[in-house]
Design a protein around this motif. Structure first.
Motif, PDB file in Angstrom:
ATOM      1  N   ILE A   1       0.589  -1.254   0.035  1.00 57.89           N
ATOM      2  CA  ILE A   1       0.022  -0.007  -0.006  1.00 57.89           C
ATOM      3  C   ILE A   1       0.924   1.201   0.109  1.00 57.89           C
ATOM      4  N   ASP A   2       0.461   2.158  -0.861  1.00 56.09           N
ATOM      5  CA  ASP A   2       1.301   3.294  -1.037  1.00 56.09           C
ATOM      6  C   ASP A   2       1.033   4.321   0.143  1.00 56.09           C
ATOM      7  N   HIS A   3       2.001   4.913   0.729  1.00 56.83           N
ATOM      8  CA  HIS A   3       1.718   5.778   1.969  1.00 56.83           C
ATOM      9  C   HIS A   3       0.929   7.131   1.606  1.00 56.83           C
ATOM     10  N   GLN A   4       0.997   7.425   0.352  1.00 58.17           N
ATOM     11  CA  GLN A   4       0.496   8.656  -0.133  1.00 58.17           C
ATOM     12  C   GLN A   4      -1.056   8.287  -0.292  1.00 58.17           C
ATOM     13  N   GLN A   5      -1.474   7.354  -1.000  1.00 60.86           N
ATOM     14  CA  GLN A   5      -2.845   6.477  -0.852  1.00 60.86           C
ATOM     15  C   GLN A   5      -3.471   6.439   0.465  1.00 60.86           C
ATOM     16  N   MET A   6      -2.877   5.863   1.494  1.00 57.68           N
ATOM     17  CA  MET A   6      -3.305   6.058   2.751  1.00 57.68           C
ATOM     18  C   MET A   6      -3.618   7.485   3.138  1.00 57.68           C
ATOM     19  N   ALA A   7      -2.514   8.305   3.079  1.00 61.19           N
ATOM     20  CA  ALA A   7      -2.659   9.738   3.360  1.00 61.19           C
ATOM     21  C   ALA A   7      -4.063  10.441   2.888  1.00 61.19           C
ATOM     22  N   ASP A   8      -4.476  10.006   1.869  1.00 61.60           N
ATOM     23  CA  ASP A   8      -5.375  10.822   1.033  1.00 61.60           C
ATOM     24  C   ASP A   8      -6.883  10.405   1.620  1.00 61.60           C
ATOM     25  N   VAL A   9      -6.719   9.143   2.387  1.00 56.41           N
ATOM     26  CA  VAL A   9      -8.270   8.627   3.079  1.00 56.41           C
ATOM     27  C   VAL A   9      -8.039   8.488   4.611  1.00 56.41           C
ATOM     28  N   MET A  10      -7.062   8.903   5.236  1.00 53.41           N
ATOM     29  CA  MET A  10      -6.591   8.845   6.636  1.00 53.41           C
ATOM     30  C   MET A  10      -7.920   9.110   7.466  1.00 53.41           C
ATOM     31  N   GLY A  11      -8.519  10.237   7.252  1.00 57.23           N
ATOM     32  CA  GLY A  11      -9.836  10.548   8.036  1.00 57.23           C
ATOM     33  C   GLY A  11     -10.864   9.487   8.432  1.00 57.23           C
ATOM     34  N   LEU A  12     -11.112   8.993   6.961  1.00 55.84           N
ATOM     35  CA  LEU A  12     -12.299   7.905   6.833  1.00 55.84           C
ATOM     36  C   LEU A  12     -11.614   6.626   7.435  1.00 55.84           C
ATOM     37  N   MET A  13     -10.434   6.381   7.200  1.00 53.85           N
ATOM     38  CA  MET A  13     -10.048   5.105   7.898  1.00 53.85           C
ATOM     39  C   MET A  13      -9.832   5.053   9.272  1.00 53.85           C
ATOM     40  N   TYR A  14      -9.637   6.204  10.022  1.00 56.15           N
ATOM     41  CA  TYR A  14      -9.747   6.438  11.522  1.00 56.15           C
ATOM     42  C   TYR A  14     -11.113   6.503  11.838  1.00 56.15           C
ATOM     43  N   GLY A  15     -11.965   7.018  11.070  1.00 56.17           N
ATOM     44  CA  GLY A  15     -13.422   6.877  11.268  1.00 56.17           C
ATOM     45  C   GLY A  15     -14.120   5.621  11.367  1.00 56.17           C
ATOM     46  N   MET A  16     -13.664   4.818  10.473  1.00 54.81           N
ATOM     47  CA  MET A  16     -14.157   3.415  10.325  1.00 54.81           C
ATOM     48  C   MET A  16     -13.748   2.440  11.167  1.00 54.81           C
ATOM     49  N   ALA A  17     -12.298   2.796  11.587  1.00 50.92           N
ATOM     50  CA  ALA A  17     -11.563   1.960  12.720  1.00 50.92           C
ATOM     51  C   ALA A  17     -11.910   2.367  13.724  1.00 50.92           C
ATOM     52  N   GLY A  18     -12.515   3.444  14.161  1.00 52.31           N
ATOM     53  CA  GLY A  18     -13.202   3.838  15.537  1.00 52.31           C
ATOM     54  C   GLY A  18     -14.409   3.266  15.559  1.00 52.31           C
ATOM     55  N   LEU A  19     -15.353   3.144  14.829  1.00 49.67           N
ATOM     56  CA  LEU A  19     -16.448   2.553  14.861  1.00 49.67           C
ATOM     57  C   LEU A  19     -16.401   1.036  14.997  1.00 49.67           C
ATOM     58  N   LEU A  20     -15.650   0.467  14.240  1.00 46.25           N
ATOM     59  CA  LEU A  20     -15.391  -1.228  14.517  1.00 46.25           C
ATOM     60  C   LEU A  20     -14.880  -1.487  15.723  1.00 46.25           C
ATOM     61  N   SER A  21     -13.954  -0.552  16.321  1.00 49.89           N
ATOM     62  CA  SER A  21     -13.294  -0.764  17.349  1.00 49.89           C
ATOM     63  C   SER A  21     -14.345  -0.589  18.481  1.00 49.89           C
ATOM     64  N   LEU A  22     -15.260   0.237  18.327  1.00 47.91           N
ATOM     65  CA  LEU A  22     -16.473   0.487  19.251  1.00 47.91           C
ATOM     66  C   LEU A  22     -17.383  -0.954  19.314  1.00 47.91           C
ATOM     67  N   LEU A  23     -17.515  -1.175  18.359  1.00 46.13           N
ATOM     68  CA  LEU A  23     -18.388  -2.681  17.771  1.00 46.13           C
ATOM     69  C   LEU A  23     -17.638  -3.883  18.561  1.00 46.13           C
ATOM     70  N   THR A  24     -16.274  -4.149  18.502  1.00 42.30           N
ATOM     71  CA  THR A  24     -15.480  -4.976  18.869  1.00 42.30           C
ATOM     72  C   THR A  24     -15.603  -4.688  20.665  1.00 42.30           C
ATOM     73  N   ALA A  25     -15.392  -3.450  20.947  1.00 38.92           N
ATOM     74  CA  ALA A  25     -15.472  -3.386  22.514  1.00 38.92           C
ATOM     75  C   ALA A  25     -16.845  -3.885  23.030  1.00 38.92           C
ATOM     76  N   THR A  26     -18.047  -3.457  22.392  1.00 37.33           N
ATOM     77  CA  THR A  26     -19.246  -3.719  23.065  1.00 37.33           C
ATOM     78  C   THR A  26     -19.519  -5.260  23.104  1.00 37.33           C
ATOM     79  N   ILE A  27     -19.089  -6.171  21.986  1.00 38.01           N
ATOM     80  CA  ILE A  27     -19.231  -7.557  21.718  1.00 38.01           C
ATOM     81  C   ILE A  27     -18.411  -8.249  22.925  1.00 38.01           C
ATOM     82  N   LEU A  28     -17.050  -7.565  23.162  1.00 41.32           N
ATOM     83  CA  LEU A  28     -16.213  -8.164  24.032  1.00 41.32           C
ATOM     84  C   LEU A  28     -16.736  -7.929  25.452  1.00 41.32           C
ATOM     85  N   ALA A  29     -17.315  -6.869  25.585  1.00 40.77           N
ATOM     86  CA  ALA A  29     -18.163  -6.315  26.964  1.00 40.77           C
ATOM     87  C   ALA A  29     -19.039  -7.486  27.342  1.00 40.77           C
ATOM     88  N   ALA A  30     -19.858  -7.652  26.331  1.00 46.63           N
ATOM     89  CA  ALA A  30     -20.942  -8.580  26.681  1.00 46.63           C
ATOM     90  C   ALA A  30     -20.368 -10.019  26.891  1.00 46.63           C
TER      91      ALA A  30
END
Length: 146
Positions: A41-70
């Motif tokens: 993966i090209d570093h510049q490609q990642m930089a172009d969508v970093m905000g979206l990537m962090y947003g999606m990672a945050g939502l998925l992390s929240l889902l994982t934490a919720t299921i793990l808590a259950a």
């Protein structure tokens, strides 16, 4: 605030902790260079969508934490040790096999598998520790309900 005996703030803290683990794991000090080289993966490609990537990672992390808590709640494992064990077992039984199967089918390098799966192991263990310590509002013996 609690939902069904689970501390929602602990779920949020666990999700943030897993993101922090990932930021450290993929930092230049640890595995960024190796991951970039192995993933192709090209570093510049990642930089172009970093905000979206962090947003999606945050939502998925929240889902994982919720299921793990259950899981921790249902297994009445509301201790640091219990959370650590549940986090590690979730990785061993669900996350690592999924990573490994994908790596096999798409012929990904073993090094890439280890980097990505390692991040998930430490993230789940961090989540488990936080949720085991603070995630349950009550420590009722749920085995009696069965």
């Amino acid at each position: 605030m609690n939902i069904g005996g689970i501390n929602a703030f602990a779920v949020l803290a666990a999700a943030v902790a897993a993101l922090a683990v990932g930021m450290i794991w993929y930092s230049p000090a640890l595995f960024r260079a190796q991951w970039v080289a192995l993933s192709g993966i090209d570093h510049q490609q990642m930089a172009d969508v970093m905000g979206l990537m962090y947003g999606m990672a945050g939502l998925l992390s929240l889902l994982t934490a919720t299921i793990l808590a259950a899981f921790i709640c249902w297994l009445n494992a509301g201790t640091v040790r219990g959370g650590l064990i549940i986090g590690a077992l979730a990785w061993l039984g669900f996350v690592f096999p999924a990573h490994a199967a994908t790596a096999i089918w798409v012929a990904r390098p073993v090094g890439l598998l280890l980097i990505e799966a390692g991040n998930d192991l430490f993230g789940l263990v961090a989540m488990g520790i936080i949720l085991g310590k603070w995630g349950l509002v009550d420590h009722v013996d749920r085995a009696a309900d069965a």
